[in-house]
Design a protein around this motif. Sequence first.
Motif, PDB file in Angstrom:
ATOM      1  N   SER A 245       0.939  -1.111   0.035  1.00  0.00           N
ATOM      2  CA  SER A 245       0.013   0.060  -0.148  1.00  0.00           C
ATOM      3  C   SER A 245       0.940   1.257  -0.070  1.00  0.00           C
ATOM      4  O   SER A 245       2.134   1.249   0.697  1.00  0.00           O
ATOM      5  CB  SER A 245      -1.101   0.082   1.155  1.00  0.00           C
ATOM      6  N   GLY A 246       0.501   2.127  -0.733  1.00  0.00           N
ATOM      7  CA  GLY A 246       1.215   3.503  -0.924  1.00  0.00           C
ATOM      8  C   GLY A 246       2.345   3.395  -2.159  1.00  0.00           C
ATOM      9  O   GLY A 246       3.054   4.478  -2.140  1.00  0.00           O
ATOM     10  N   ALA A 247       2.217   2.533  -2.785  1.00  0.00           N
ATOM     11  CA  ALA A 247       3.090   2.155  -4.045  1.00  0.00           C
ATOM     12  C   ALA A 247       2.843   3.361  -4.761  1.00  0.00           C
ATOM     13  O   ALA A 247       1.871   3.516  -5.284  1.00  0.00           O
ATOM     14  CB  ALA A 247       3.162   0.897  -4.529  1.00  0.00           C
ATOM     15  N   LYS A 248       3.804   3.848  -5.558  1.00  0.00           N
ATOM     16  CA  LYS A 248       3.626   4.799  -6.763  1.00  0.00           C
ATOM     17  C   LYS A 248       4.247   4.643  -8.190  1.00  0.00           C
ATOM     18  O   LYS A 248       3.822   5.151  -8.888  1.00  0.00           O
ATOM     19  CB  LYS A 248       4.300   6.207  -6.224  1.00  0.00           C
ATOM     20  N   GLY A 249       4.802   3.524  -7.936  1.00  0.00           N
ATOM     21  CA  GLY A 249       5.500   3.022  -9.389  1.00  0.00           C
ATOM     22  C   GLY A 249       6.267   1.953  -9.270  1.00  0.00           C
ATOM     23  O   GLY A 249       6.706   1.407  -8.125  1.00  0.00           O
ATOM     24  N   MET A 250       7.229   1.994 -10.329  1.00  0.00           N
ATOM     25  CA  MET A 250       8.255   1.043 -10.532  1.00  0.00           C
ATOM     26  C   MET A 250       9.492   1.634 -10.641  1.00  0.00           C
ATOM     27  O   MET A 250       9.554   2.630 -11.561  1.00  0.00           O
ATOM     28  CB  MET A 250       8.052  -0.232 -11.358  1.00  0.00           C
ATOM     29  N   LEU A 251      10.819   1.246 -10.215  1.00  0.00           N
ATOM     30  CA  LEU A 251      11.952   1.787 -10.401  1.00  0.00           C
ATOM     31  C   LEU A 251      12.564   0.562 -11.165  1.00  0.00           C
ATOM     32  O   LEU A 251      12.889  -0.527 -10.655  1.00  0.00           O
ATOM     33  CB  LEU A 251      12.836   2.254  -9.539  1.00  0.00           C
ATOM     34  N   LEU A 252      13.365   0.892 -12.503  1.00  0.00           N
ATOM     35  CA  LEU A 252      13.790  -0.226 -13.527  1.00  0.00           C
ATOM     36  C   LEU A 252      15.215   0.182 -13.600  1.00  0.00           C
ATOM     37  O   LEU A 252      15.430   0.821 -14.504  1.00  0.00           O
ATOM     38  CB  LEU A 252      12.966  -0.329 -14.557  1.00  0.00           C
ATOM     39  N   PRO A 253      16.332  -0.529 -12.965  1.00  0.00           N
ATOM     40  CA  PRO A 253      17.557  -0.347 -13.206  1.00  0.00           C
ATOM     41  C   PRO A 253      18.195  -1.415 -14.142  1.00  0.00           C
ATOM     42  O   PRO A 253      17.768  -2.701 -14.120  1.00  0.00           O
ATOM     43  CB  PRO A 253      18.471  -0.388 -11.678  1.00  0.00           C
ATOM     44  N   ALA A 254      19.264  -0.904 -14.889  1.00  0.00           N
ATOM     45  CA  ALA A 254      20.143  -1.971 -15.689  1.00  0.00           C
ATOM     46  C   ALA A 254      21.420  -1.587 -15.634  1.00  0.00           C
ATOM     47  O   ALA A 254      21.694  -0.365 -15.694  1.00  0.00           O
ATOM     48  CB  ALA A 254      19.592  -1.656 -17.276  1.00  0.00           C
ATOM     49  N   GLY A 264      47.728  -7.574 -14.043  1.00  0.00           N
ATOM     50  CA  GLY A 264      47.492  -8.386 -12.989  1.00  0.00           C
ATOM     51  C   GLY A 264      46.871  -8.001 -11.910  1.00  0.00           C
ATOM     52  O   GLY A 264      46.547  -8.837 -10.862  1.00  0.00           O
ATOM     53  N   LEU A 265      46.421  -6.763 -11.923  1.00  0.00           N
ATOM     54  CA  LEU A 265      45.633  -6.197 -10.638  1.00  0.00           C
ATOM     55  C   LEU A 265      44.227  -6.016 -10.744  1.00  0.00           C
ATOM     56  O   LEU A 265      43.816  -5.538 -11.890  1.00  0.00           O
ATOM     57  CB  LEU A 265      46.416  -4.959 -10.130  1.00  0.00           C
ATOM     58  N   PRO A 266      43.294  -6.146  -9.905  1.00  0.00           N
ATOM     59  CA  PRO A 266      41.861  -6.280 -10.254  1.00  0.00           C
ATOM     60  C   PRO A 266      41.268  -4.870 -10.257  1.00  0.00           C
ATOM     61  O   PRO A 266      41.752  -3.981  -9.883  1.00  0.00           O
ATOM     62  CB  PRO A 266      41.195  -6.988  -8.914  1.00  0.00           C
ATOM     63  N   GLY A 267      40.154  -4.804 -10.990  1.00  0.00           N
ATOM     64  CA  GLY A 267      39.408  -3.505 -11.061  1.00  0.00           C
ATOM     65  C   GLY A 267      38.010  -3.742 -11.142  1.00  0.00           C
ATOM     66  O   GLY A 267      37.483  -4.935 -11.513  1.00  0.00           O
ATOM     67  N   GLU A 268      37.053  -2.643 -11.244  1.00  0.00           N
ATOM     68  CA  GLU A 268      35.594  -3.109 -11.430  1.00  0.00           C
ATOM     69  C   GLU A 268      35.223  -1.707 -12.247  1.00  0.00           C
ATOM     70  O   GLU A 268      35.243  -0.563 -11.458  1.00  0.00           O
ATOM     71  CB  GLU A 268      35.095  -3.258 -10.018  1.00  0.00           C
ATOM     72  N   TYR A 269      34.362  -1.824 -13.159  1.00  0.00           N
ATOM     73  CA  TYR A 269      33.789  -0.651 -13.738  1.00  0.00           C
ATOM     74  C   TYR A 269      32.366  -0.977 -14.005  1.00  0.00           C
ATOM     75  O   TYR A 269      31.860  -2.077 -14.685  1.00  0.00           O
ATOM     76  CB  TYR A 269      34.470  -0.346 -15.175  1.00  0.00           C
ATOM     77  N   ARG A 270      31.347  -0.072 -13.746  1.00  0.00           N
ATOM     78  CA  ARG A 270      30.061  -0.200 -13.707  1.00  0.00           C
ATOM     79  C   ARG A 270      29.441   0.998 -14.681  1.00  0.00           C
ATOM     80  O   ARG A 270      29.687   2.307 -14.345  1.00  0.00           O
ATOM     81  CB  ARG A 270      29.462  -0.179 -12.510  1.00  0.00           C
ATOM     82  N   ILE A 271      28.444   0.711 -15.565  1.00  0.00           N
ATOM     83  CA  ILE A 271      27.963   1.605 -16.288  1.00  0.00           C
ATOM     84  C   ILE A 271      26.428   1.190 -16.161  1.00  0.00           C
ATOM     85  O   ILE A 271      26.269   0.067 -16.613  1.00  0.00           O
ATOM     86  CB  ILE A 271      28.285   2.011 -17.633  1.00  0.00           C
ATOM     87  N   GLY A 272      25.315   2.179 -15.927  1.00  0.00           N
ATOM     88  CA  GLY A 272      24.173   1.800 -15.628  1.00  0.00           C
ATOM     89  C   GLY A 272      23.228   2.978 -15.969  1.00  0.00           C
ATOM     90  O   GLY A 272      23.541   4.016 -16.100  1.00  0.00           O
ATOM     91  N   TYR A 273      21.876   2.713 -15.941  1.00  0.00           N
ATOM     92  CA  TYR A 273      20.742   3.597 -16.248  1.00  0.00           C
ATOM     93  C   TYR A 273      19.430   3.033 -15.384  1.00  0.00           C
ATOM     94  O   TYR A 273      19.222   1.755 -15.335  1.00  0.00           O
ATOM     95  CB  TYR A 273      20.327   3.644 -17.733  1.00  0.00           C
ATOM     96  N   PHE A 274      18.675   4.169 -14.911  1.00  0.00           N
ATOM     97  CA  PHE A 274      17.589   3.538 -14.496  1.00  0.00           C
ATOM     98  C   PHE A 274      16.358   4.396 -14.945  1.00  0.00           C
ATOM     99  O   PHE A 274      16.489   5.855 -15.241  1.00  0.00           O
ATOM    100  CB  PHE A 274      17.543   3.820 -12.803  1.00  0.00           C
TER     101      PHE A 274
END
Length: 453
Positions: A245-254, A264-274
């Motif tokens: 109850s009280g929901a206003k919609g949905m949020l959709l992330p990708a 030889g050294l680790p990394g992490e790269y993120r690109i996204g949209y909602f």
Amino acid sequence: MLCSAFKRAPAVRPGFNLAVLGLAAVVSQHASAVEDFDASNYALGDWGGLRKDLYDKGYDFTIEYVGEAASNLSGGYNTDTTARYADQLALGTKLDLSKIAGWDDAIFQLTVTERSGRNLSNDRISDPRAGMLSTPQEVYGRGQTWRMTQMWLSKGFLDDTLNVKFGRFGEGEDFNSFPCQFQNNAFCGPQMANWAGDVWFNWPVSQWGMRVKYNLTPSFFAQVGAFEVNPSYLETGNGFKLSGSGAKGMLLPAELVWSPKVAGLPGEYRIGYFYSSAKSQDVYEGENGQPQALSGGDFKSHGSKHGSWFVAQQQLTTRSGSPDRGLSVFFNATVMDGATSLVDNFVQLGFTYKGMFDSRPNDDFGIGIARIHVNDDVARHAKLVNQVSGIDDYDNPAFMPVRDTEYDAEIHYGFAVTNWLTVRPNLQYIAHPGGVSEIDDAFVAGLKFITKF
């Protein structure tokens, strides 16, 4: 603002020391079921052998406490020096269902949190008419109350190439994820919740949601999600509300996530949209399409809100042959739609160094700088309000501050006192708090400590 010492990247890769630092204050969210148990990581130890026995059978229990003190040394809206303290208690359990029920690649997580205390920015750093964009105590926010923060089940398929997670959790556990060893909120955890906080809820708030992740290669995966947008969950007293109850919609992330090894050294790269289907108010126009400051009434309503992000973390060096020690750099940027967002863009960058001294291999050092830009239409609205009211004196209580850009910086050193206790003194510099140039730049002394029982 929503940020927390528990808003972390869901999966931390071995040797990636920037993320390892963030684990000091994390409730295990996606830890591998085959991790070794180490009683020295807990103040209460092994409970006479019971804890290790339960862990081996698939039952992992966590009690964690984060405390943050801050004092204004100079500058700010109110120069009277004082100190404020905020904290968070988290009680969690993770169940390895492959051990308990023979259900392969399945984990259940349940976490309850409680926040209390006061925030220095509310009555010392920022103008109460405008507020501060970040906060010097990231653990403060979203209601000082008890909440059910996690109640989710994750299940892997196709040898965990495909993973599905559903239940109650925050978007930032999986999307736009970022660790949190800093105390200033501009450097702690997923940033989308800070700038799209009317639709994106991070820890300690949870909502019904689902995340589907597919591993395209060992170092590259794609994921999508669907989350309920329900502002009623933010209300004190609704921390354990389960109904929609009280929901206003949905949020959709990708999001696309790449975890390469560079030299030889680790990394992490993120690109996204909602994309959010919940209605959001315009920051300048009224319902009739004219500036709201002239027409009065409600602001124009939009049927959606959207934003995008990029996060980069990369380890650059090792020290004394240890992959867990060395220098790492980070960069974080978000862009929000200009019609409905107070903050339309944000960038941060900095570095951390773990184990700088051989005599203290688990200590950490960090420096970060952030720029938070207020939407130009927000400033236009404030100028027009003041013009219509005939007020041009900042000291007039009815004056609406015109906001532009806030800059935040932090330097800290974390003492790993024991495996279960980290004490991290820090110094913060905040220029134009709240984006208000009339306020003197502020220096803040902070102290963050993280302990696991």
